[in-house]
Structures are given as structure tokens and as C-alpha cells.
Design a protein around this motif. Structure first.
Motif, PDB file in Angstrom:
ATOM      1  N   LEU A 184       0.917  -1.250  -0.091  1.00  0.00           N
ATOM      2  CA  LEU A 184       0.070  -0.029  -0.051  1.00  0.00           C
ATOM      3  C   LEU A 184       0.826   1.124  -0.121  1.00  0.00           C
ATOM      4  O   LEU A 184       2.246   1.175   0.302  1.00  0.00           O
ATOM      5  N   ALA A 188      -1.328   5.122   3.550  1.00  0.00           N
ATOM      6  CA  ALA A 188      -2.471   4.038   4.001  1.00  0.00           C
ATOM      7  C   ALA A 188      -1.580   2.987   5.100  1.00  0.00           C
ATOM      8  O   ALA A 188      -2.369   2.720   5.911  1.00  0.00           O
ATOM      9  N   GLU A 189      -0.485   2.680   4.933  1.00  0.00           N
ATOM     10  CA  GLU A 189       0.234   1.847   5.759  1.00  0.00           C
ATOM     11  C   GLU A 189       0.391   2.521   7.037  1.00  0.00           C
ATOM     12  O   GLU A 189       0.123   1.918   8.141  1.00  0.00           O
ATOM     13  N   ALA A 250      -8.170   2.717   3.673  1.00  0.00           N
ATOM     14  CA  ALA A 250      -6.765   1.966   3.605  1.00  0.00           C
ATOM     15  C   ALA A 250      -7.168   0.490   3.679  1.00  0.00           C
ATOM     16  O   ALA A 250      -6.700  -0.349   3.059  1.00  0.00           O
ATOM     17  N   ALA A 253      -8.397  -0.664   0.348  1.00  0.00           N
ATOM     18  CA  ALA A 253      -7.279  -0.860  -0.493  1.00  0.00           C
ATOM     19  C   ALA A 253      -6.724  -1.962  -0.547  1.00  0.00           C
ATOM     20  O   ALA A 253      -6.257  -2.729  -1.504  1.00  0.00           O
ATOM     21  N   ALA A 254      -6.514  -2.485   0.950  1.00  0.00           N
ATOM     22  CA  ALA A 254      -5.786  -3.727   1.030  1.00  0.00           C
ATOM     23  C   ALA A 254      -6.550  -5.085   0.641  1.00  0.00           C
ATOM     24  O   ALA A 254      -5.907  -5.858   0.172  1.00  0.00           O
ATOM     25  N   ASN A 257      -6.163  -5.043  -3.158  1.00  0.00           N
ATOM     26  CA  ASN A 257      -4.906  -5.513  -3.710  1.00  0.00           C
ATOM     27  C   ASN A 257      -4.770  -6.794  -3.198  1.00  0.00           C
ATOM     28  O   ASN A 257      -3.298  -7.548  -3.437  1.00  0.00           O
TER      29      ASN A 257
END
Length: 329
Positions: A184, A188-189, A250, A253-254, A257
Motif C-alpha cells: 500500500l 495508508a500503511e 486503507a 485498498a488492502a 490489492n
């Protein structure tokens, strides 16, 4: 070489300054604090121990460890609808710890920060040495009206199920810290790691829900597993839709992905959001009260007669989780 201080020297140097101008702790010079409850209030008491390698990583910053130790206890008070007041803390520092005095200096910085944020005060505690892992135990105290409290046992068939904030962030943050996932963007991380290291308890929401919520707890062991505690204590069944559970950008998104499955977010621990129930006729009131204290909440399911917790996927079909939650044992 930095001199390693003794117990009383450490109390005087690091912790006594935290109680200056505060009468209850008696300067940390006596055997106990003396606290008078406000009129018409009763005390809520909770305790949590945090162990290196189980609840935090030894590489975590000491100030963040201090804040997490306080915040997981504040979250327990919030789940009861209590106003946080003060706490005692016991630190078991690892024998031979490198730069113990520097570590304590940074730890106290974290305590002081959350004293300001949550109106907390230190009431006492202890420091000891241990051959085992670094361990921090906090006992926190809060005030409740004499006639009201949020319990796990009040949910009734027909009640709506709500959760505050977003779910699954903390577990992803831990996975990033352990190097188990990557990919990411930095923002986000960082967001996910922050959610693990410095959770956001919801004491103002807890107090706002007094008189409208029928049951509550904080999500510490995974939403699916913790909802089971409400169902068991209330002798009811619960049903939630996974698509209704709020997730952060976030975390979404994880999932996109391929770093996590949506159902993983329901079973990861350490979110410290409030999971609660309220009557259907109180829907508008719940949202108004949540908005007044600035905490987002989402309606995710319903309480019904029966036993157990049913999870439904986006198509309304039953979802079976391999693991419903996390255990800190």
C-alpha cells in the motif's frame, strides 16, 4: 554509561511530576490514593495487562506503548458508558533492559499526552523487574450515574446492531509491522499502523449512548467474536451483513490489492470500537447522539430470538469464518 535508578528514584523522577497539583495521589508518597466519588455517581473499574510480543511489539515506541496501555482501558470504560477519571499502572521492566531510563522518559511522555487528551490522572502503581517480557498492567477508574450503565446483557430481539468507526484496521497494521503484507502507499500503511499502536477509544460516544443503547462492549478480540459475547450474555441471536460493516479506505485498498479478505476484517483484534444495540425506534436518536460527539456509527444487523451469530455475505448468504476472533491469552 547511564545510571540505572532504583524504584523510589524512578517514582520521584518520572511519575511524581505527573501528579503535581493533584491531591488524590498524595504525591505518590503513601500506600494508596484517596478518591471521593462525585455525588450521585458510582465507580466503574477495569484492568488490562499488555505483554510485549502479545499486545505490542518491543520495537514500538515507548510513548505509543504507554498510550495504548491507557487507551485499551479507556475503551473498556467507554463500553460501560463511564467517564474516565484515573488509573494505576504497574510496569514490569525486563531485567538488563538497555537504556531503561531513556525508555521510561519516553513512556511518561505518552502518559502525559493522554492525561491531557482524556482528562486522566495517575493515582498510583508500581515498578518491578522481571526476567520475562516487558509487561504493563493498568487499572482504570471511571464514573457512572447511579441509575445507568451499558452492559452486555441488555440486547433484545428486534434491536438494531451498530458499530462505531471502522473495523479491521488494527489487524492490518500489525500485519504490516510484522512484515507479513506490503504494497500500500505510505499514507495508508501509516494509518493502519497508527490504528494498531494508538487505538481511538470512544468514551464520549459511550456516555452519549446511556439511556438509548440496550447493550454494548468494545471490539477487542474481533467483531464477530465479540458480538457473540453480547448474544450469549443477552440470551439472543445476532445477524449482521458483512457489506454493512464499515471499513476504512486503507483497509478497502488492502482488500482490493489482495492483501486481506473482507471476512478477515471481522476477526482481527484490537479495533477498540464500540459495538452496541438499540431499539429500532431509536434509530434517529442514535445517529443524532453519535453526530453530537463526532463519532461515526453504522447499523450493521439485527438481534433476533435464538442463539449464536450469523454472518451474511454481500448476497445475503451465510458466511463461515475459519476464525471468528483473536485471543490474547
Amino acid at each position: 554509561m547511564v545510571k540505572r535508578l532504583g524504584e523510589f528514584e524512578r517514582i520521584a523522577r518520572y511519575f511524581a511530576p505527573l501528579v503535581e497539583g493533584q491531591g488524590e495521589a498524595l504525591g505518590l508518597a503513601d500506600d494508596a490514593a484517596i478518591v471521593a466519588p462525585p455525588a450521585g455517581m458510582r465507580m466503574a473499574v477495569t484492568a488490562d495487562a499488555l505483554v510485549a510480543g502479545v499486545h505490542f511489539l518491543e520495537s514500538d515506541s515507548p510513548d505509543r506503548i504507554a498510550r495504548k496501555a491507557l487507551r485499551v482501558n479507556i475503551s473498556d470504560l467507554a463500553a460501560m458508558g463511564a467517564e474516565p477519571y484515573g488509573y494505576t499502572a504497574t510496569l514490569a521492566l525486563t531485567s538488563g533492559m538497555a537504556d531503561a531510563e531513556g525508555w521510561l522518559e519516553r513512556f511518561v511522555t505518552g502518559q502525559r499526552s493522554d492525561h491531557i487528551t482524556f482528562g486522566l490522572r495517575l493515582l498510583g502503581g508500581d515498578t518491578v523487574s522481571t526476567p520475562g517480557p516487558l509487561t504493563i498492567s493498568v487499572t482504570a477508574f471511571g464514573w457512572l450515574p447511579e441509575d445507568r450503565a451499558l452492559l452486555r446483557s441488555g440486547a433484545r430481539p428486534g434491536d438494531d446492531i451498530y458499530v462505531s468507526g471502522t473495523i479491521g484496521d488494527s489487524g492490518l497494521g500489525l500485519a504490516f509491522l510484522r512484515g507479513e503484507i506490503s504494497g500500500l502507499d505510505d499514507a495508508a500503511e501509516r494509518f493502519l499502523i497508527d490504528r494498531y499502536q494508538v487505538p481511538e477509544p470512544r468514551p464520549m460516544l459511550g456516555r452519549a449512548l446511556l439511556g438509548v443503547a440496550t447493550s454494548a462492549l468494545d471490539v477487542s478480540d474481533g467483531l464477530a467474536q465479540d458480538l457473540g459475547h453480547i448474544a450469549d450474555c443477552s440470551a439472543v441471536a445476532a445477524e449482521i451483513s458483512i457489506s454493512a460493516v464499515p471499513v476504512s479506505r486503507a483497509a478497502a485498498a488492502a482488500v482490493r490489492n489482495g492483501l486481506a479478505n473482507p471476512e478477515d476484517l471481522l476477526s482481527s483484534g484490537d479495533d477498540y470500537e464500540l459495538l452496541f444495540t438499540a431499539p429500532k425506534e431509536a434509530r434517529e436518536e442514535v445517529m443524532v447522539r453519535a453526530e453530537e460527539v463526532g463519532v461515526p456509527v453504522a447499523r450493521i444487523g439485527e438481534i433476533r430470538a435464538g442463539t449464536g451469530v450469523d454472518l451474511l455475505d454481500a448476497d445475503g448468504k451465510p458466511l463461515i469464518l475459519e476464525r471468528r476472533g483473536y485471543t490474547h491469552a
